[in-house]
Design a protein around this motif. Structure first.
Motif, mmCIF file in Angstrom:
data_model
loop_
_atom_site.group_PDB
_atom_site.id
_atom_site.type_symbol
_atom_site.label_atom_id
_atom_site.label_comp_id
_atom_site.label_asym_id
_atom_site.label_seq_id
_atom_site.Cartn_x
_atom_site.Cartn_y
_atom_site.Cartn_z
ATOM 1 N N GLU A 149 -99.652 18.723 78.423
ATOM 2 C CA GLU A 149 -98.808 19.604 79.229
ATOM 3 C C GLU A 149 -99.297 19.719 80.672
ATOM 4 N N GLY A 150 -100.377 19.013 80.982
ATOM 5 C CA GLY A 150 -100.824 18.968 82.366
ATOM 6 C C GLY A 150 -101.564 20.199 82.824
ATOM 7 N N HIS A 151 -102.160 20.924 81.870
ATOM 8 C CA HIS A 151 -102.884 22.133 82.254
ATOM 9 C C HIS A 151 -104.355 21.884 82.546
ATOM 10 N N LYS A 152 -104.727 20.651 82.530
ATOM 11 C CA LYS A 152 -106.132 20.339 82.802
ATOM 12 C C LYS A 152 -106.277 20.143 84.313
ATOM 13 N N ASP A 153 -106.080 21.267 85.042
ATOM 14 C CA ASP A 153 -105.870 21.181 86.488
ATOM 15 C C ASP A 153 -107.083 20.752 87.294
ATOM 16 N N THR A 154 -108.229 21.146 86.787
ATOM 17 C CA THR A 154 -109.438 20.916 87.577
ATOM 18 C C THR A 154 -109.755 19.433 87.718
ATOM 19 N N ARG A 155 -108.973 18.615 87.101
ATOM 20 C CA ARG A 155 -109.319 17.218 86.989
ATOM 21 C C ARG A 155 -108.352 16.377 87.826
ATOM 22 N N ASP A 156 -108.770 15.227 88.249
ATOM 23 C CA ASP A 156 -107.856 14.288 88.925
ATOM 24 C C ASP A 156 -106.733 13.909 87.974
ATOM 25 N N ILE A 157 -105.534 13.928 88.467
ATOM 26 C CA ILE A 157 -104.454 13.413 87.620
ATOM 27 C C ILE A 157 -104.262 11.936 87.974
ATOM 28 N N SER A 158 -105.185 11.144 87.484
ATOM 29 C CA SER A 158 -105.087 9.708 87.742
ATOM 30 C C SER A 158 -104.327 9.082 86.580
ATOM 31 N N PRO A 159 -103.773 7.905 86.776
ATOM 32 C CA PRO A 159 -103.078 7.226 85.667
ATOM 33 C C PRO A 159 -104.014 7.022 84.476
ATOM 34 N N GLU A 160 -105.282 6.757 84.766
ATOM 35 C CA GLU A 160 -106.234 6.528 83.667
ATOM 36 C C GLU A 160 -106.388 7.793 82.829
ATOM 37 N N ASN A 161 -106.509 8.914 83.528
ATOM 38 C CA ASN A 161 -106.668 10.175 82.808
ATOM 39 C C ASN A 161 -105.419 10.504 82.002
ATOM 40 N N GLN A 162 -104.266 10.210 82.547
ATOM 41 C CA GLN A 162 -103.028 10.485 81.807
ATOM 42 C C GLN A 162 -102.916 9.576 80.587
ATOM 43 N N ASP A 163 -103.344 8.351 80.775
ATOM 44 C CA ASP A 163 -103.390 7.428 79.633
ATOM 45 C C ASP A 163 -104.272 7.977 78.535
ATOM 46 N N PHE A 164 -105.421 8.454 78.957
ATOM 47 C CA PHE A 164 -106.359 8.991 77.980
ATOM 48 C C PHE A 164 -105.726 10.163 77.231
ATOM 49 N N ASP A 165 -105.064 11.043 77.967
ATOM 50 C CA ASP A 165 -104.446 12.215 77.337
ATOM 51 C C ASP A 165 -103.429 11.790 76.274
ATOM 52 N N ARG A 166 -102.637 10.783 76.598
ATOM 53 C CA ARG A 166 -101.643 10.297 75.631
ATOM 54 C C ARG A 166 -102.323 9.709 74.404
ATOM 55 N N GLN A 167 -103.400 8.937 74.661
ATOM 56 C CA GLN A 167 -104.127 8.333 73.526
ATOM 57 C C GLN A 167 -104.755 9.405 72.643
ATOM 58 N N MET A 168 -105.175 10.474 73.287
ATOM 59 C CA MET A 168 -105.809 11.547 72.538
ATOM 60 C C MET A 168 -104.801 12.194 71.591
ATOM 61 N N LEU A 169 -103.631 12.434 72.112
ATOM 62 C CA LEU A 169 -102.569 13.026 71.302
ATOM 63 C C LEU A 169 -102.214 12.107 70.138
ATOM 64 N N GLN A 170 -102.147 10.838 70.459
ATOM 65 C CA GLN A 170 -101.813 9.836 69.451
ATOM 66 C C GLN A 170 -102.897 9.775 68.372
ATOM 67 N N ALA A 171 -104.147 9.761 68.815
ATOM 68 C CA ALA A 171 -105.270 9.686 67.880
ATOM 69 C C ALA A 171 -105.293 10.910 66.977
ATOM 70 N N ARG A 172 -104.864 12.009 67.520
ATOM 71 C CA ARG A 172 -104.856 13.241 66.733
ATOM 72 C C ARG A 172 -104.089 13.021 65.438
ATOM 73 N N HIS A 173 -102.988 12.315 65.535
ATOM 74 C CA HIS A 173 -102.175 12.086 64.339
ATOM 75 C C HIS A 173 -102.545 10.801 63.625
ATOM 76 N N GLU A 174 -102.740 9.733 64.410
ATOM 77 C CA GLU A 174 -102.937 8.429 63.780
ATOM 78 C C GLU A 174 -104.315 8.278 63.179
#
Ligand code: NAG
Length: 402
Positions: free
Chosen positions: A361-386
């Protein structure tokens, strides 16, 4: 003053069997007096300034003290001396020096060639190390350095030798330089010398940490990340790191989660290590107090323990810096993909659900919103289930959350 010196001299002379023997006294310290003619024994002894050396002795330069030393030659050695070939090691019996006549002085080259002695072996290591770093074309005699390594493998268990091997930082550097350029068998021996010099030897450990630059420690960790390095090599390196971890400053500098310098490298390589190396890494973490001690984890597998360590580091927020956080999460994911028997703890799952949502949801404000970080966030969500969840529930939940 003068009188007391004279008295000392008289006492010294009185102890000598041969009253006609002449003495020299050191210029720096006039109480340091010694016979003018060097008196050899079966052990290496420093040749003092101005001393005359009788012929037929082993003479060599001690690379640690940079002083010349001499000792008696054994009967066998004296015989083979006449035919100037390579001289084999003899079992250590020596004849008395007196009563023998020697034609020639021992050539200097011979002095350092007895790799069955501690000093000879160290000299061989230093000479080989020099030749490797100066990349001179001279052919290396691997048999010689192999014999030297065997001598040192035997001696390095001894605390005193461990200390001596670490007093001159060039010795360990040479050992690493040689290890980098030889075959597995010798490489393993060389790394073993370092490990056993340091094991339970605080003084030797202190020497390494004081005298080596950080590059030396980095080179050790590099071995773990080298995909071409054999497992036994990694095992030896983990042994060296374990030995060093006895020292508090090393622990803080390299093995604390806050600094992460060394421990992150252990975390990073863990999933690819073989079982016995994984067990060794867990022993380090146990000694660091980062996981429960062996009594409690007897039944567990190193992977299970390591998974628990990563899970708790994450959900107890012990690793918060983003690159470190991502590393620990990625390694946990990798491990659980590799080993389907591993299960997440309820605490971890609860934390993961929150964390993944906050991130997506993009609440990790203190951090750079780089494409790499966004990729990681998506993978994290995915890993949560998979990886950590029920795969059947994954599709629905995944769609809901997106
Ligand atoms: C640990 O190593 C440092 C050098 O970095 C040294 O000064 C210190 O004495 C060592 N500590 C112990 C307990 O040996």
């Amino acid at each position: 003053m003068r009188l007391s010196l004279l008295l000392l001299l008289t006492v010294a002379s009185a102890l000598v069997v041969d009253p006609s023997a002449k003495y020299i006294c050191s210029e720096e310290d006039s109480t340091d007096c010694y016979p003018q003619i060097f008196v050899p024994t079966e052990e290496w002894k420093t040749i003092k300034p101005g001393q005359e050396i009788p012929p037929g002795l082993h003479v060599r330069m001690n690379m640690e003290t940079l002083q010349k030393e001499a000792k008696l030659m054994s009967e066998d050695e004296r015989e083979s001396e006449e035919t100037p070939k390579e001289i084999g090691f003899n079992g250590g019996e020596s004849e008395h020096f007196e009563g023998h006549k020697f034609e020639n002085q021992v050539p200097a080259v011979y002095e350092t060639s007895d790799v069955s002695t501690f000093n000879g072996a160290v000299n061989a290591v230093l000479r080989f190390g020099d030749r490797i770093t100066s990349s001179s074309s001279g052919k290396l005699n691997e048999k010689d350095i192999n014999d030297a390594a065997e001598t040192l493998v035997d001696l390095s268990h001894d605390l005193e030798h461990g200390v001596r091997l670490t007093q001159d930082p060039k010795i360990f550097i040479s050992i690493l330089d040689i290890a980098d350029s030889v075959g597995l068998d010798l490489k393993e021996k060389l790394l073993r010398i370092m490990g056993s010099s340091l094991r339970n030897n605080p003084e030797a450990i202190g020497n390494v940490l004081k005298l080596q630059n950080p590059q030396f420690i980095n080179r050790l960790f590099d071995y773990l990340e080298d995909n071409t390095a054999e497992e036994v090599v990694k095992k030896r390196v983990i042994g060296i790191i374990h030995a060093l971890s006895l020292n508090n400053s090393f622990k803080l500098e390299y093995l604390s989660l806050q600094r992460g310098r060394g421990i992150d490298r252990l975390v990073s390589v863990f999933p690819e290590l073989e079982h016995s190396s994984q067990v060794r890494v867990m022993n380090i973490l146990e000694d660091l107090g980062l996981v429960a001690d062996l009594e409690k984890r007897q039944e567990e597998s190193p992977q299970l323990e390591f998974s628990n360590f990563l899970q708790s580091s994450l959900h107890e927020r012990k690793v918060v810096a983003e690159p470190q956080f991502q590393l620990y999460f990625n390694k946990l994911t990798q491990l659980h993909k590799q080993n389907k028997d591993l299960k997440p703890t309820p605490e971890f799952l609860q934390w993961l659900a929150q964390e993944a949502n906050v991130r997506v949801e993009g609440h990790k404000d203190t951090r750079d919103i780089s494409p790499e970080n966004q990729d990681f966030d998506r993978q994290m969500l995915q890993a949560r289930h998979e990886v950590f969840g029920n795969p059947n529930a994954m599709r629905k939940a995944y769609l809901d959350e997106l």
